[in-house]
Design a protein around this motif. Structure first.
Motif, PDB file in Angstrom:
ATOM      1  N   LYS A  61       0.852  -1.177   0.000  1.00  3.50           N
ATOM      2  CA  LYS A  61       0.000   0.000   0.000  1.00  3.50           C
ATOM      3  C   LYS A  61       0.891   1.231   0.000  1.00  3.50           C
ATOM      4  N   THR A  62       0.433   2.257  -0.670  1.00  5.45           N
ATOM      5  CA  THR A  62       1.173   3.510  -0.680  1.00  5.45           C
ATOM      6  C   THR A  62       0.894   4.260   0.607  1.00  5.45           C
ATOM      7  N   LEU A  70       8.164  12.535  -2.510  1.00  5.90           N
ATOM      8  CA  LEU A  70       7.904  11.347  -3.322  1.00  5.90           C
ATOM      9  C   LEU A  70       7.736  10.160  -2.386  1.00  5.90           C
ATOM     10  N   CYS A  71       6.669   9.412  -2.560  1.00  3.15           N
ATOM     11  CA  CYS A  71       6.433   8.224  -1.758  1.00  3.15           C
ATOM     12  C   CYS A  71       5.953   7.115  -2.694  1.00  3.15           C
ATOM     13  N   TYR A  72       6.583   5.973  -2.639  1.00  5.88           N
ATOM     14  CA  TYR A  72       6.174   4.864  -3.496  1.00  5.88           C
ATOM     15  C   TYR A  72       6.310   3.552  -2.739  1.00  5.88           C
ATOM     16  N   THR A  73       5.653   2.525  -3.266  1.00  5.51           N
ATOM     17  CA  THR A  73       5.733   1.184  -2.689  1.00  5.51           C
ATOM     18  C   THR A  73       6.502   0.315  -3.674  1.00  5.51           C
ATOM     19  N   ARG A  74       7.477  -0.353  -3.175  1.00  5.64           N
ATOM     20  CA  ARG A  74       8.273  -1.252  -4.013  1.00  5.64           C
ATOM     21  C   ARG A  74       7.661  -2.648  -3.928  1.00  5.64           C
ATOM     22  N   HIS A  75       7.196  -3.171  -5.041  1.00  4.53           N
ATOM     23  CA  HIS A  75       6.551  -4.477  -5.083  1.00  4.53           C
ATOM     24  C   HIS A  75       7.594  -5.569  -5.303  1.00  4.53           C
TER      25      HIS A  75
END
Length: 79
Positions: A61-62, A70-75
């Motif tokens: 989840k972000t 900048l905010c991201y989720t690394r899958h």
């Protein structure tokens, strides 16, 4: 996924040679054969199958943030 297939294949091989591997485990550390056969190897096989199932699952989840960031989720696959 390829990783999941490989883990399932390893679990299949453990099931195929279940008695032989239980004998080796018993000789290696002196456990009773029934413990090696009924407990250790069965749990090992279940563990490999569990992680094989997770190998193709992508979760994340972000994280909501305020501001100019900048905010991201690394899958990444688990297992």
């Amino acid at each position: 996924s390829e990783r999941g297939n490989l883990l399932n294949r390893l679990a299949d091989l453990l099931e195929r040679d279940h008695a032989y591997l239980a004998s080796l485990e018993t000789l290696d550390n002196g456990k009773p054969f029934s413990d090696s056969f009924d407990i250790d190897l069965k749990l090992t096989i279940k563990c490999y199958r569990y992680y094989a199932g997770w190998a193709d699952k992508i979760h994340g989840k972000t994280i909501p943030i305020d501001g100019d960031f900048l905010c991201y989720t690394r899958h990444e696959p688990v297992g």
